[in-house]
Design a protein around this motif. Structure first.
Motif, PDB file in Angstrom:
ATOM      1  N   ALA A  93      54.060 -77.473 -43.814  1.00 41.03           N
ATOM      2  CA  ALA A  93      53.185 -76.838 -42.018  1.00 41.03           C
ATOM      3  C   ALA A  93      54.435 -78.558 -42.352  1.00 41.03           C
ATOM      4  CB  ALA A  93      52.489 -77.918 -42.940  1.00 41.03           C
ATOM      5  N   THR A  94      54.408 -79.617 -42.940  1.00 44.80           N
ATOM      6  CA  THR A  94      55.260 -80.610 -41.313  1.00 44.80           C
ATOM      7  C   THR A  94      57.035 -80.413 -41.325  1.00 44.80           C
ATOM      8  OG1 THR A  94      54.820 -82.541 -42.972  1.00 44.80           O
ATOM      9  CG2 THR A  94      56.494 -82.853 -42.100  1.00 44.80           C
ATOM     10  N   ALA A  95      57.646 -78.578 -41.729  1.00 43.73           N
ATOM     11  CA  ALA A  95      58.522 -79.372 -42.375  1.00 43.73           C
ATOM     12  C   ALA A  95      58.510 -77.506 -40.407  1.00 43.73           C
ATOM     13  CB  ALA A  95      58.866 -78.210 -42.930  1.00 43.73           C
ATOM     14  N   GLU A  96      57.459 -76.891 -40.862  1.00 40.30           N
ATOM     15  CA  GLU A  96      57.361 -76.062 -39.679  1.00 40.30           C
ATOM     16  C   GLU A  96      57.433 -77.142 -37.922  1.00 40.30           C
ATOM     17  OE1 GLU A  96      57.620 -72.912 -38.561  1.00 40.30           O
ATOM     18  OE2 GLU A  96      57.730 -73.410 -40.357  1.00 40.30           O
ATOM     19  N   GLU A  97      56.854 -77.875 -38.339  1.00 40.38           N
ATOM     20  CA  GLU A  97      56.312 -78.834 -37.511  1.00 40.38           C
ATOM     21  C   GLU A  97      57.698 -79.386 -36.575  1.00 40.38           C
ATOM     22  OE1 GLU A  97      53.304 -79.721 -34.885  1.00 40.38           O
ATOM     23  OE2 GLU A  97      52.853 -78.669 -35.613  1.00 40.38           O
ATOM     24  N   LEU A  98      58.313 -80.182 -37.665  1.00 35.65           N
ATOM     25  CA  LEU A  98      59.758 -80.470 -37.484  1.00 35.65           C
ATOM     26  C   LEU A  98      60.844 -79.746 -36.236  1.00 35.65           C
ATOM     27  CD1 LEU A  98      60.231 -82.629 -40.141  1.00 35.65           C
ATOM     28  CD2 LEU A  98      60.117 -84.118 -38.129  1.00 35.65           C
ATOM     29  N   LYS A  99      60.449 -78.340 -36.646  1.00 38.91           N
ATOM     30  CA  LYS A  99      61.135 -77.537 -36.019  1.00 38.91           C
ATOM     31  C   LYS A  99      60.904 -77.044 -35.232  1.00 38.91           C
ATOM     32  CE  LYS A  99      62.983 -74.049 -40.450  1.00 38.91           C
ATOM     33  NZ  LYS A  99      62.066 -73.447 -41.023  1.00 38.91           N
ATOM     34  N   THR A 100      59.291 -76.923 -35.327  1.00 43.94           N
ATOM     35  CA  THR A 100      58.811 -76.880 -33.319  1.00 43.94           C
ATOM     36  C   THR A 100      59.191 -78.321 -32.773  1.00 43.94           C
ATOM     37  OG1 THR A 100      57.162 -75.661 -33.972  1.00 43.94           O
ATOM     38  CG2 THR A 100      57.303 -77.210 -32.124  1.00 43.94           C
ATOM     39  N   ASP A 101      59.549 -78.760 -33.001  1.00 42.11           N
ATOM     40  CA  ASP A 101      59.920 -80.046 -32.439  1.00 42.11           C
ATOM     41  C   ASP A 101      61.770 -80.366 -31.954  1.00 42.11           C
ATOM     42  OD1 ASP A 101      57.297 -81.754 -32.648  1.00 42.11           O
ATOM     43  OD2 ASP A 101      57.263 -83.095 -34.031  1.00 42.11           O
ATOM     44  N   LEU A 102      62.446 -79.913 -32.829  1.00 40.16           N
ATOM     45  CA  LEU A 102      63.366 -80.417 -32.802  1.00 40.16           C
ATOM     46  C   LEU A 102      63.477 -78.816 -31.625  1.00 40.16           C
ATOM     47  CD1 LEU A 102      66.657 -80.428 -33.720  1.00 40.16           C
ATOM     48  CD2 LEU A 102      66.474 -78.754 -35.019  1.00 40.16           C
ATOM     49  N   SER A 103      63.172 -77.487 -32.114  1.00 40.92           N
ATOM     50  CA  SER A 103      63.711 -76.762 -31.047  1.00 40.92           C
ATOM     51  C   SER A 103      62.875 -77.002 -28.936  1.00 40.92           C
ATOM     52  CB  SER A 103      62.598 -75.309 -30.942  1.00 40.92           C
ATOM     53  OG  SER A 103      61.411 -75.142 -31.471  1.00 40.92           O
ATOM     54  N   CYS A 104      62.000 -78.000 -28.922  1.00 36.74           N
ATOM     55  CA  CYS A 104      61.442 -78.102 -28.008  1.00 36.74           C
ATOM     56  C   CYS A 104      62.567 -79.091 -27.248  1.00 36.74           C
ATOM     57  CB  CYS A 104      59.955 -79.070 -27.682  1.00 36.74           C
ATOM     58  SG  CYS A 104      58.362 -78.009 -28.368  1.00 36.74           S
ATOM     59  N   LEU A 105      62.996 -80.401 -28.199  1.00 34.47           N
ATOM     60  CA  LEU A 105      63.972 -81.108 -27.935  1.00 34.47           C
ATOM     61  C   LEU A 105      65.186 -80.059 -27.029  1.00 34.47           C
ATOM     62  CD1 LEU A 105      64.844 -84.063 -27.876  1.00 34.47           C
ATOM     63  CD2 LEU A 105      64.881 -84.388 -29.945  1.00 34.47           C
ATOM     64  N   GLN A 106      65.533 -79.182 -28.281  1.00 38.33           N
ATOM     65  CA  GLN A 106      67.183 -78.854 -27.422  1.00 38.33           C
ATOM     66  C   GLN A 106      66.847 -78.267 -26.246  1.00 38.33           C
ATOM     67  OE1 GLN A 106      67.640 -76.370 -31.144  1.00 38.33           O
ATOM     68  NE2 GLN A 106      68.934 -77.718 -32.089  1.00 38.33           N
ATOM     69  N   MET A 107      65.842 -77.700 -25.882  1.00 35.16           N
ATOM     70  CA  MET A 107      64.978 -76.593 -24.600  1.00 35.16           C
ATOM     71  C   MET A 107      65.322 -78.286 -23.441  1.00 35.16           C
ATOM     72  SD  MET A 107      62.351 -73.814 -25.161  1.00 35.16           S
ATOM     73  CE  MET A 107      60.923 -75.126 -25.896  1.00 35.16           C
ATOM     74  N   ALA A 108      64.445 -79.145 -23.851  1.00 36.95           N
ATOM     75  CA  ALA A 108      64.248 -80.938 -22.887  1.00 36.95           C
ATOM     76  C   ALA A 108      65.937 -80.999 -22.531  1.00 36.95           C
ATOM     77  CB  ALA A 108      63.717 -81.340 -23.492  1.00 36.95           C
ATOM     78  N   LEU A 109      66.690 -80.633 -23.634  1.00 44.87           N
ATOM     79  CA  LEU A 109      68.028 -81.403 -23.601  1.00 44.87           C
ATOM     80  C   LEU A 109      69.018 -80.339 -22.848  1.00 44.87           C
ATOM     81  CD1 LEU A 109      69.040 -83.280 -27.086  1.00 44.87           C
ATOM     82  CD2 LEU A 109      68.427 -83.793 -24.582  1.00 44.87           C
ATOM     83  N   LYS A 110      68.483 -78.776 -22.921  1.00 47.94           N
ATOM     84  CA  LYS A 110      69.657 -78.222 -22.069  1.00 47.94           C
ATOM     85  C   LYS A 110      68.647 -78.281 -20.815  1.00 47.94           C
ATOM     86  CE  LYS A 110      69.940 -74.344 -25.602  1.00 47.94           C
ATOM     87  NZ  LYS A 110      69.760 -73.374 -26.671  1.00 47.94           N
ATOM     88  N   LYS A 111      67.425 -78.257 -20.399  1.00 47.51           N
ATOM     89  CA  LYS A 111      67.214 -78.127 -18.825  1.00 47.51           C
ATOM     90  C   LYS A 111      67.445 -79.946 -18.591  1.00 47.51           C
ATOM     91  CE  LYS A 111      62.849 -78.398 -16.965  1.00 47.51           C
ATOM     92  NZ  LYS A 111      61.540 -78.454 -16.512  1.00 47.51           N
ATOM     93  N   SER A 112      67.660 -81.072 -19.026  1.00 49.71           N
ATOM     94  CA  SER A 112      68.540 -81.790 -18.886  1.00 49.71           C
ATOM     95  C   SER A 112      69.890 -81.782 -18.262  1.00 49.71           C
ATOM     96  CB  SER A 112      67.688 -83.031 -19.099  1.00 49.71           C
ATOM     97  OG  SER A 112      68.908 -83.426 -20.563  1.00 49.71           O
ATOM     98  N   SER A 113      70.585 -80.735 -19.073  1.00 47.77           N
ATOM     99  CA  SER A 113      71.653 -80.821 -18.644  1.00 47.77           C
ATOM    100  C   SER A 113      71.840 -80.211 -18.063  1.00 47.77           C
ATOM    101  CB  SER A 113      72.899 -80.400 -20.158  1.00 47.77           C
ATOM    102  OG  SER A 113      72.642 -79.452 -19.964  1.00 47.77           O
ATOM    103  N   HIS A 114      71.617 -79.182 -17.287  1.00 50.74           N
ATOM    104  CA  HIS A 114      71.619 -78.114 -15.946  1.00 50.74           C
ATOM    105  C   HIS A 114      70.227 -79.255 -14.608  1.00 50.74           C
ATOM    106  CE1 HIS A 114      72.707 -75.145 -19.198  1.00 50.74           C
ATOM    107  NE2 HIS A 114      71.841 -74.940 -18.999  1.00 50.74           N
ATOM    108  N   SER A 115      70.451 -80.038 -14.671  1.00 47.47           N
ATOM    109  CA  SER A 115      70.325 -80.120 -13.629  1.00 47.47           C
ATOM    110  C   SER A 115      70.514 -81.742 -13.371  1.00 47.47           C
ATOM    111  CB  SER A 115      68.640 -81.506 -13.975  1.00 47.47           C
ATOM    112  OG  SER A 115      67.924 -80.490 -14.666  1.00 47.47           O
TER     113      SER A 115
END
Length: 162
Positions: free
Chosen positions: A140-162
């Motif tokens: 469960a913790t590993a799954e949460e970390l994967k979700t957090d990582l994907s959210c962080l990657q999406m936020a980084l992509k969004k901020s790099s496009h801005s």
């Protein structure tokens, strides 16, 4: 001239207006500044006290960890010494049993029983080992970390496009 005399400090009416002006405008500003300075000083002192407390706790933790590591080191040393002696005790016990069996049943039978016993126990241990299925630790913790990582990657992509 009349206006200038009205605002002279010697006039009682002028003193009343100046006092009223001070009470209304000047004093609250000074008090606010003093409150702000006092609050900043209080926060700084609280922060310094918190840091001093944390330093004291860290030094206490360091001492306790050193003591615990010394105790655990001694305990580990005794455990290793005991395990080492137990291995040789086990070995010599089986040598004794093999010699006793060899005396009563013959040398070949004594060694055969000893070797057979150890091979059967080893085979049983390997079979039991192969049947144990290991699952990932903390899935469960590993799954949460994967979700957090994907959210962080999406936020980084969004901020790099801005």
């Amino acid at each position: 001239m009349r206006f200038a005399s009205a605002w002279r400090p010697s006039s009682s009416r002028a003193m009343g207006l100046i006092d009223k002006f001070k009470r209304t405008f000047v004093t609250p500003i000074v008090e606010e500044k003093e409150e702000g300075v006092a609050m900043a000083r209080s926060l700084r002192e609280t922060g310094e006290a918190a840091l001093a407390h944390m330093e004291a706790l860290c030094s206490l933790l360091k001492l306790e960890l050193e003591e615990a590591s010394q105790r655990l080191g001694k305990k580990m040393l005794l455990l290793l010494a005991g395990a080492f002696m137990a291995v040789f005790g086990y070995l010599f016990l089986w040598c004794l049993l093999t010699m006793v069996m060899a005396h009563f049943w013959g040398v070949i039978a004594g060694f055969a029983v000893t070797a057979g016993f150890h091979l059967l126990v080893a085979a049983a241990a390997f079979i039991m080992f192969s049947r144990i299925h290991v699952t990932p630790i903390a899935p469960a913790t590993a799954e949460e970390l994967k979700t957090d990582l994907s959210c962080l990657q999406m936020a980084l992509k969004k901020s790099s496009h801005s």
